[in-house]
Design an enzyme around this catalytic site. Structure first.
Site, mmCIF file in Angstrom:
data_model
loop_
_atom_site.group_PDB
_atom_site.id
_atom_site.type_symbol
_atom_site.label_atom_id
_atom_site.label_comp_id
_atom_site.label_asym_id
_atom_site.label_seq_id
_atom_site.Cartn_x
_atom_site.Cartn_y
_atom_site.Cartn_z
ATOM 1 N N SER A 41 -22.243 9.061 6.742
ATOM 2 C CA SER A 41 -23.147 8.087 6.141
ATOM 3 C C SER A 41 -23.812 7.237 7.239
ATOM 4 C CB SER A 41 -22.393 7.232 5.117
ATOM 5 O OG SER A 41 -23.279 6.536 4.279
ATOM 6 N N ASP A 74 -23.708 11.700 0.044
ATOM 7 C CA ASP A 74 -23.071 10.869 1.065
ATOM 8 C C ASP A 74 -21.705 11.412 1.511
ATOM 9 O OD1 ASP A 74 -21.458 8.545 2.141
ATOM 10 O OD2 ASP A 74 -23.353 7.527 1.775
#
Length: 305
Positions: free
Chosen positions: A53, A167
């Site tokens: 991320s 993510d």
């Protein structure tokens, strides 16, 4: 146990090559910048980066050699600038397309294939079709970053080689495993979801208070953004806002996974950033988070030195 500790300290003092694992955590990931700055200033050589991320974003930009340009840019961001980067999606799979953010970063730093970078780099994403962790270590750097930052419900997912990616923090918030075969002296992992620190509870000075010299127009814009953000974050003392709800749910899950990952793959050093140091969407607090990163790196690394 004492012998292991002595050996570890010898490695840290004598060895300067580093595998750096950068965890997920939204705007707290800006602390990664300060940590990298501190390590470089002290002579550590970062030879490998694995990121999830926001860790993938900062790590990738460092790997391409443009961390200074990104740092200058992100430190200049105001709340209104952050909102202007949000390209709303009309898709049911996410609120924001994310294309404007990625194109802005590409224009700032340029794009390269990961295999051409001067250091080893891996971005971690989650394949929601096969429910598996995916390591992105070749092809376009920013394609990999875009997949790794695709927070469900916030950013639309990414279609990549027939896979639907979101993510990386969903499945591996602190991706140590991609660095296990590295031949570096030291593996340093950065945990952005560490225990709350009471010192981080103090209120942050608002932009309106900081910008005394700005025009009335900019002041009014800042006041509008503050009011909008307050509505999104919390409508009343009893009702939690949508961003706080999403971030709290993500962090609850990531904190649990992080504990298992750190127990399974023990890095040499863990640099911890308190999870209450800032909210995941507060990217306008870059200068503050960078300084927190520097302070945490200094404190932890000196303890082992």
């Amino acid at each position: 146990m004492q012998r292991v500790n002595v050996y570890l300290r010898m490695r840290i003092v004598m060895g300067k090559s580093v595998s750096l694992v950068l965890g997920s955590g939204g705007a707290r990931g800006l602390a990664h910048i300060g940590i990298i700055q501190w390590l470089e200033e002290k002579g550590y050589e970062i030879e490998s980066i694995s990121g999830s991320s926001m860790g993938a974003l900062v790590g990738g930009i460092y790997a391409i050699g443009e961390l200074e340009a990104y740092t200058n840019w992100v430190k200049a961001l105001r709340q209104i600038d952050v909102l202007r980067l949000l390209d709303l999606s009309f898709s049911r799979s996410g609120l924001i397309k994310g294309e404007k953010v990625i194109e802005t970063l590409k224009s700032l730093t340029g794009d390269r294939n990961i295999e051409e970078l001067p250091i080893s780099f891996t971005a971690v994403a989650a394949d929601v079709d096969d429910q598996k962790e995916v390591w992105l270590n070749h092809g376009s750097l920013f394609d990999a970053i875009r997949a790794s930052i695709a927070i469900p419900t916030i950013f639309t997912p990414v279609r990549y080689r027939g896979k639907t990616l979101v993510d990386g923090g969903l499945i591996n918030p602190i991706p140590i495993a991609p660095t296990l075969k590295d031949k570096t002296d030291l593996t340093i992992a950065v945990d952005l979801s560490a225990s709350r620190d009471p010192l981080c509870e103090k209120p942050v000075q608002s932009e309106v208070e900081k910008d005394h010299g700005d025009s009335t127009y900019r002041t009014r814009i800042s006041q509008f953004v503050d009011a909008l953000q307050q509505r999104l974050v919390k409508n009343s003392e009893q009702e939690i806002g949508v961003f706080d709800l999403v971030s709290s749910a993500m962090e609850t899950m990531q904190n649990t996974i992080s504990r298992f990952k750190l127990a399974s793959y023990s890095p040499d050093v863990i640099i911890s950033v308190p999870r209450n140091s800032c909210a995941f969407y507060e990217f306008y607090r870059a200068e503050e988070m960078i300084e927190i990163g520097r302070c945490q790196a200094s404190k932890v690394m000196h303890a082992f030195g």
